[in-house]
Design a protein around this motif. Structure first.
Motif, PDB file in Angstrom:
ATOM      1  N   ALA A  91       0.829  -1.205   0.000  1.00  0.00           N
ATOM      2  CA  ALA A  91       0.000   0.000   0.000  1.00  0.00           C
ATOM      3  C   ALA A  91       0.866   1.259   0.000  1.00  0.00           C
ATOM      4  N   TRP A  92       1.941   1.252   0.795  1.00  0.00           N
ATOM      5  CA  TRP A  92       2.855   2.401   0.838  1.00  0.00           C
ATOM      6  C   TRP A  92       3.543   2.600  -0.509  1.00  0.00           C
ATOM      7  N   ALA A  93       3.990   1.502  -1.122  1.00  0.00           N
ATOM      8  CA  ALA A  93       4.675   1.601  -2.415  1.00  0.00           C
ATOM      9  C   ALA A  93       3.780   2.249  -3.465  1.00  0.00           C
ATOM     10  N   LYS A  94       2.492   1.965  -3.414  1.00  0.00           N
ATOM     11  CA  LYS A  94       1.559   2.505  -4.403  1.00  0.00           C
ATOM     12  C   LYS A  94       1.318   3.997  -4.228  1.00  0.00           C
ATOM     13  N   THR A  95       1.732   4.549  -3.101  1.00  0.00           N
ATOM     14  CA  THR A  95       1.599   5.994  -2.888  1.00  0.00           C
ATOM     15  C   THR A  95       2.835   6.762  -3.338  1.00  0.00           C
ATOM     16  N   GLN A  96       3.893   6.036  -3.676  1.00  0.00           N
ATOM     17  CA  GLN A  96       5.156   6.685  -4.036  1.00  0.00           C
ATOM     18  C   GLN A  96       5.157   7.069  -5.513  1.00  0.00           C
ATOM     19  N   ARG A  97       5.347   8.335  -5.749  1.00  0.00           N
ATOM     20  CA  ARG A  97       5.218   8.880  -7.101  1.00  0.00           C
ATOM     21  C   ARG A  97       6.148   8.197  -8.111  1.00  0.00           C
ATOM     22  N   ASP A  98       7.374   7.959  -7.720  1.00  0.00           N
ATOM     23  CA  ASP A  98       8.362   7.368  -8.619  1.00  0.00           C
ATOM     24  C   ASP A  98       8.568   5.874  -8.378  1.00  0.00           C
ATOM     25  N   GLY A  99       7.662   5.255  -7.636  1.00  0.00           N
ATOM     26  CA  GLY A  99       7.811   3.846  -7.323  1.00  0.00           C
ATOM     27  C   GLY A  99       8.796   3.617  -6.187  1.00  0.00           C
ATOM     28  N   VAL A 100       9.023   2.368  -5.877  1.00  0.00           N
ATOM     29  CA  VAL A 100       9.915   1.978  -4.783  1.00  0.00           C
ATOM     30  C   VAL A 100      10.994   1.051  -5.337  1.00  0.00           C
ATOM     31  N   SER A 101      12.243   1.401  -5.103  1.00  0.00           N
ATOM     32  CA  SER A 101      13.356   0.599  -5.598  1.00  0.00           C
ATOM     33  C   SER A 101      13.537  -0.663  -4.761  1.00  0.00           C
ATOM     34  N   GLY A 160      11.421 -10.202  -7.055  1.00  0.00           N
ATOM     35  CA  GLY A 160      10.854  -8.855  -7.043  1.00  0.00           C
ATOM     36  C   GLY A 160       9.918  -8.622  -8.212  1.00  0.00           C
ATOM     37  N   GLU A 161      10.298  -9.135  -9.388  1.00  0.00           N
ATOM     38  CA  GLU A 161       9.432  -8.975 -10.560  1.00  0.00           C
ATOM     39  C   GLU A 161       8.128  -9.756 -10.398  1.00  0.00           C
ATOM     40  N   ALA A 195       2.375  -3.500  -7.370  1.00  0.00           N
ATOM     41  CA  ALA A 195       3.212  -2.511  -6.689  1.00  0.00           C
ATOM     42  C   ALA A 195       4.237  -1.954  -7.676  1.00  0.00           C
ATOM     43  N   PRO A 196       4.481  -0.643  -7.680  1.00  0.00           N
ATOM     44  CA  PRO A 196       5.413  -0.031  -8.631  1.00  0.00           C
ATOM     45  C   PRO A 196       6.858  -0.198  -8.181  1.00  0.00           C
TER      46      PRO A 196
END
Length: 331
Positions: free
Chosen positions: A152-162, A176-177, A185-186
């Motif tokens: 849920a947090w990752a989906k709020t991140q504008r540039d995704g999460v590394s 991860g893929e 999730a981005p």
């Protein structure tokens, strides 16, 4: 009275049968006498890798059981392809074996544009040997204590999460893929040259997340330097029973572990194959051997040949789809 064509065929057939009988008997005697000289176990990765470790742990007991020494030979190169190909092109006499991995005998089939062998055609699968379960871990700075919270947090991140991996095409990369594919999730892949470098940067907060082998990350989890959100195995792990699986937390069929498997060349005679499997199984489940493997975060398996072949086909197909959708490529 002249012989008819039919009578000549009968005589020829009898002669061929007479010739074949001693040849078959010789082949049968060779199988019964096996092994009568040392066996080579090719590890298609370098010394000190997890595959090399498994090979050197399992071979002493197997040597005793088979009555011949097993010589471990490291032949690294091209992500496991060089050493594996040498085994694929060896005579199927039981004297050259390969301890392959998820990379050399599964993922590479889809990841590499040109392969010198086909796993299902050019090898005899003998047994799944061990699995190396992973933990999904995050930097303590990440505001999530469960996998659903992280997604849920990752989906709020504008540039995704590394997320960090041990390199393109490794199980940590494709795990991860697969998570990205199943959750939406981005996640953005950041490949490293080694797993240890990836873990170090997650600890420092440079990269928020990685999925990596239990033995490598658990000490940092115990010290509070990493936070474990999920195991990537089908069931909870005995070593960390308090950490739920990704499946329990809503990610269906997310069963991801690195693995090692024992292979011979194609057309390895079944009696030899079965003797190798029996020696391997006894070796893996000797109490001291099992304890040594588990200390390294490895789970002994010993899957019979009849089960290993379809399991392997399914694993290759699973990663083929992940590679296709993600566009992953080898370095």
């Amino acid at each position: 009275m002249p012989r008819t064509p039919a009578s000549r065929r009968t005589l020829l057939g009898g002669a061929l049968a007479a010739l074949a009988t001693p040849l078959l008997a010789t082949g049968a005697r060779a199988q019964q006498a096996w092994p009568d000289r040392p066996i080579r176990l090719i590890v298609p990765f370098g010394a000190g890798t997890s595959t090399d470790l498994v090979a050197r742990l399992m071979t002493p007991r197997m040597s005793e059981l088979l009555g011949q020494s097993i010589v471990v030979e490291n032949r690294a190169g091209a992500g496991g392809v060089v050493g594996s190909d040498a085994v694929a092109k060896s005579p199927p006499d039981g004297y050259t074996l390969c301890l392959g991995s998820i990379a050399s005998h599964s993922v590479n089939m889809s990841l590499m544009p040109s392969m010198p062998y086909d796993v299902m055609r050019d090898f005899t699968p003998i047994s799944l040997v061990t699995e190396a379960p992973n933990l999904l871990v995050v930097s303590p700075a990440v505001p999530a204590r469960t996998l659903p919270e992280f997604i849920a947090w990752a989906k709020t991140q504008r540039d995704g999460v590394s997320y960090a991996s041990a390199g393109n095409g490794t199980s940590s990369h494709l795990a991860g893929e697969l998570l990205k594919l199943k959750t939406g999730a981005p996640l953005v892949h950041v490949p490293y040259r080694s797993g240890s470098q990836a873990v170090t940067d997650v600890i420092s907060g440079t990269v928020p997340m990685t999925i990596y082998q239990v033995a490598a990350v658990l000490p940092f989890v115990r010290e509070g330097k990493l936070r474990a959100l999920a195991t990537t195995s089908a069931k909870r792990l005995d070593v960390v029973p308090e950490i739920p699986t990704a499946i329990e937390q809503g990610v269906a069929d997310f069963d991801v572990a690195a693995w090692h498997g024992l292979f011979g060349p194609a057309k390895l005679p079944e009696p030899i194959r079965d003797r190798i499997y029996a020696a391997l199984r006894q070796s893996l489940f000797a109490p001291e051997m099992k304890a040594q493997l588990e200390k390294q975060g490895l789970v002994p398996i010993a899957m019979p040949p009849a089960e290993f072949r379809p399991w392997l086909e399914a694993d290759i197909a699973k990663w083929r789809e992940v590679v296709r959708v993600s566009g992953a490529r080898a370095d």
